[in-house]
Design an enzyme around this catalytic site. Structure first.
Site, PDB file in Angstrom:
ATOM      1  N   ASP A 193      15.113  -9.779 -26.988  1.00  0.00           N
ATOM      2  CA  ASP A 193      16.197  -9.674 -27.953  1.00  0.00           C
ATOM      3  C   ASP A 193      15.728  -8.701 -29.048  1.00  0.00           C
ATOM      4  O   ASP A 193      14.565  -8.275 -29.077  1.00  0.00           O
ATOM      5  CB  ASP A 193      16.547 -11.061 -28.528  1.00  0.00           C
ATOM      6  CG  ASP A 193      17.960 -11.092 -29.101  1.00  0.00           C
ATOM      7  OD1 ASP A 193      18.542 -12.173 -29.192  1.00  0.00           O
ATOM      8  OD2 ASP A 193      18.489 -10.004 -29.427  1.00  0.00           O
TER       9      ASP A 193
HETATM   10  C1  GLC Z   1      21.352  -9.884 -31.357  1.00  0.00           C
HETATM   11  C2  GLC Z   1      21.600 -11.114 -30.513  1.00  0.00           C
HETATM   12  C3  GLC Z   1      21.766 -10.816 -29.048  1.00  0.00           C
HETATM   13  C4  GLC Z   1      22.433  -9.461 -28.882  1.00  0.00           C
HETATM   14  C5  GLC Z   1      21.435  -8.430 -29.373  1.00  0.00           C
HETATM   15  C6  GLC Z   1      21.984  -7.004 -29.258  1.00  0.00           C
HETATM   16  O1  GLC Z   1      20.391 -10.166 -32.333  1.00  0.00           O
HETATM   17  O2  GLC Z   1      20.671 -12.185 -30.631  1.00  0.00           O
HETATM   18  O3  GLC Z   1      22.548 -11.876 -28.485  1.00  0.00           O
HETATM   19  O4  GLC Z   1      22.758  -9.246 -27.526  1.00  0.00           O
HETATM   20  O5  GLC Z   1      21.011  -8.673 -30.698  1.00  0.00           O
HETATM   21  O6  GLC Z   1      23.070  -6.861 -30.107  1.00  0.00           O
END
Ligand code: GLC
Length: 720
Positions: free
Chosen positions: A264
């Site tokens: 993430d």
């Molecule tokens: C965010 C979220 C994740 C998302 C990613 C990209 O922090 O936790 O679910 O897909 O970043 O936006």
């Protein structure tokens, strides 16, 4: 099987080019005509080479933009390896469907599949290759804002919906140009943060994790999700993103996941804050060894893997494995054949915001709304009824919900405008904003309502108070809205309250003040029209709660498939006589509205139900035949739910566990017989040795219309 194309590329690529594939950068690195040398690259202390060797980008879409970025990127790519475009297409791209928690409330996997397939078709035409969805984190705490992204508190419902979402996004492999790769997230158990506080510690036993949280991820992987995303939280004492037991033993070996594992956002960098890495180089080392293929925006891989590889052959081997998995994904997307996947402005226009797509979003909203109360058959309303429409959400397009990225609230029909098409006599007076009331406006709304027959209050929260980084300690409606509702209730007119929310709220006072309560969630692009159709009776509300609604925040976490404890209450007056039971002295144990609950305009009963046999074996599933009758004088839809309980287990067993469900629509006074089956393996549970198996013994099956159902019959399970 690795194709010759991938093998050839792997042989030709330098170690730096392989490391490049493991790097994901955000859209701003690629925006504008020139590379972002001054801005993001400089801030990240990265050179231009990092930009044109990065394997993927997140957050760019639009046929023209993607074409331009890809074309420019390929000009700088020595081996012509295309850039991968990823984005958060969660519940729609331009046509926005209800939030996933609402799609879970539909209790119809076809609704989820259609939503995901529509989102895939639109976003693929917009140049997206991979979506960061479905989010399948099991959730039991409405204080956590991301419950809106989940399909709720039940392992079985979440598993059914996870499979439907992956199949909708990806279609059948190999991927065609109208489908995109699904990235199931967040692995794992991000939905269980202590106190519901965002990014907080998750500390659950591996037994509970395997019993409740793991099944939905497993279902998504079984449905061939091509990517998995790591979660920010710790699990079993180690941050998930560098947790080898979680990522190697469970994800790779046990679940046999061979796809791409992406971190993430900056989750690798956050290992330092967790206190498990001393610095970014250490974090990079730990993440790669845990099997993380793509580093989303921590720059740890970009900065440290080349040196690490020169010092340690194991690191170089791990880089090769990750780079190869990423190249295979690009091949599965057909990018080596056509890096643009048939992109064109014309195709994008034809594929997005079509009537078909919008109708599908409306149907999904109609299927996911939950009628929580309907005293004196207040609903449906005659379209000649003189209505006073009030409340902060009555006249706004802010009904798309969080993670509705390309959706446009300003282009979204309001509930007021949608009602105007069916109800000829109504006034609109918001009366208050979400959090700020001007008492003069509140009084205007109350006074305007005096002249009308029926009041429809549309209350709730803005999308900005739902989704990531929106944890709350108070889940009651804002005080101003309750003040408005109290004022309206004093008029002693039929009062319908519609609730727009991304999480369960404490609706105790709303329930007491209202004659009817309709939970509309964040209903999406056609939410207004869907609400109008439910209010007028054109559509029967058929959503059922995928997550328990508590009486108050003090009950949280509260969920239906709980364990009996050693001092259970009996639900009889005897409970009041005995102080020493598992209960509260200031509230009931029961929720305000239970899992699986929802009313409809029909009047349904199960007139008869039988088991085909009372002994279940690996060859003989539990099979129930049930006859459902709608005694109302008009059509309606309900959800028949089958729960089981294992009388005695080697570990404690839930008082009941959802095992099957079926949505049934019947005309007035119509009867239908349905069949529900539960395979032997589905009755399996996690034992103290952490292995899953089905116990022999005595079980109970319960059938009804929500998780409080009590009609039961015994059956036994034998290994043969
Ligand atoms: C965010 C979220 C994740 C998302 C990613 C990209 O922090 O936790 O679910 O897909 O970043 O936006």
């Amino acid at each position: 099987m690795v194709s010759k194309n991938v093998q050839d590329l792997m042989e030709k690529m330098t170690i730096q080019e392989k490391i490049g594939q493991l790097i994901q950068l955000s859209a701003d690195f690629f925006q504008g005509d020139n590379v972002a040398i001054t801005g993001p690259l400089k801030e990240a202390h990265l050179g231009e080479a990092a930009l044109y060797s990065a394997g993927s980008v997140l957050g760019i879409s639009g046929a023209q933009t993607v074409r331009k970025v890809q074309k420019n990127y390929l000009k700088h790519s020595r081996l012509g390896i295309p850039l991968l475009f990823m984005a958060d297409v969660v519940h729609g791209y331009k046509t926005i469907f209800p939030i996933p928690l609402a799609l879970g409330a539909s209790f119809d996997p076809q609704v989820m599949k259609t939503a995901s397939a529509t989102a895939a078709k639109e976003s693929a035409a917009g140049g997206v290759h991979v979506t960061f969805a479905p989010m399948v984190d099991l959730v039991r705490d409405p204080r956590w804002g991301r419950v809106m992204e989940s399909t709720g508190e039940d392992p079985y419902l979440n598993s059914v919906m996870a499979k439907a979402a992956v199949t909708g996004f990806q279609g059948t492999l190999p991927l065609d140009q109208n489908h995109i790769a699904a990235c199931v997230k967040h692995f794992a158990a991000y939905g269980a943060p202590e106190a519901g506080r965002e990014y907080n510690t998750v500390d659950i036993s591996e037994w509970r994790f395997r019993e409740q949280y793991l099944p939905a991820y497993a279902a998504a992987i079984e449905a061939q999700a091509l990517l998995v995303m790591t979660s920010f939280n710790t699990l079993f004492g180690v941050p998930a993103t560098v947790n080898q037991h979680l990522m190697r033993d469970i994800l790779r070996d046990e679940l046999q996941f061979h796809g791409v594992l992406i971190s993430d956002w900056d989750a690798i960098g956050e290992i330092i804050h967790h206190g498990v890495a001393g610095d970014l180089q250490h974090a990079a080392d730990l993440a790669l060894k845990a099997g993380v293929d793509i580093d989303m925006m921590s720059f740890a891989y970009a900065k440290y893997l080349a040196k690490a590889a020169s010092l340690d052959p194991q690191i170089e081997q791990l880089i090769n494995e990750s780079a190869q998995r990423i190249l295979i994904l690009k091949e599965q997307l057909g990018l080596f054949t056509d890096p643009y996947r048939g992109l064109s402005t014309e195709r994008e226009t034809e594929a997005t915001l079509t009537t078909e797509n919008l109708d599908a979003a409306q149907a999904a909203a109609e299927q996911s709304m939950v009628l929580l109360k309907n005293s004196h058959h207040t609903l449906p309303l005659n379209t000649a009824t003189a209505i006073s429409l009030v409340g902060p959400v009555a006249d706004t397009g802010d009904i798309l919900g969080s993670w509705s990225w390309q959706g446009d609230p300003d282009q979204t029909e309001t509930i007021a405008d949608a009602l105007a098409k069916q109800f000829s006599n109504f006034t609109v007076m918001p009366g208050t904003q979400y959090h700020h009331v001007q008492f003069s406006k509140l009084n205007d709304a109350v006074n305007a309502s005096r002249q009308q027959e029926t009041i429809v209050a549309v209350l709730g929260l803005p999308a900005s108070e739902s989704g990531e980084a929106t944890s709350m300690t108070d889940i009651t409606l804002p005080a101003e809205q309750l003040t408005l509702l109290r004022g309206l209730a004093q008029l002693n007119k039929p009062l319908v309250t519609i609730v727009i929310t991304g999480r369960p709220l404490d609706l105790t006072e709303v329930d007491a003040l209202s004659d009817a309560v309709l939970l509309a969630w964040f209903p999406g692009s056609r939410g207004g029209a869907a609400i109008a159709n439910v209010l007028s009776g054109r559509v029967d509300p058929s959503g059922r709660l995928p997550m328990t609604f508590p009486r108050n925040i003090g009950q949280v976490p509260i969920y239906y498939n709980a364990y009996n404890t050693g001092r259970p209450i009996s639900g009889t007056p005897a409970d009041d006589e005995n102080k020493y039971l598992s209960k509260y002295i200031d509230a009931a144990n029961s929720p305000l509205y239970p899992f699986g609950f929802g009313l409809s305009y029909g009047d349904f009963t199960i007139t008869d139900w039988t088991l085909s046999q009372h002994n279940v074996t690996p060859d003989q599933p539990l099979t129930i035949q049930a006859t459902i009758h709608n005694s109302a004088d008009h059509a309606g839809t309900t959800v028949v739910q089958l729960y089981t309980h294992q009388q005695v287990g080697e570990t404690v067993q839930p008082v009941k566990q959802l095992q099957a469900f079926k949505k049934v629509s019947l005309g007035a006074d119509q009867t239908q017989t349905i069949t529900l089956t539960v395979p032997y393996d589905q009755l399996s549970t996690i034992h103290s040795d952490l292995h899953r198996s089905t116990d022999q013994g005595d079980y109970t099956v319960m059938l009804g219309f929500d998780s409080t159902c009590t009609a039961s019959q015994p059956f036994t399970v034998a290994h043969q």
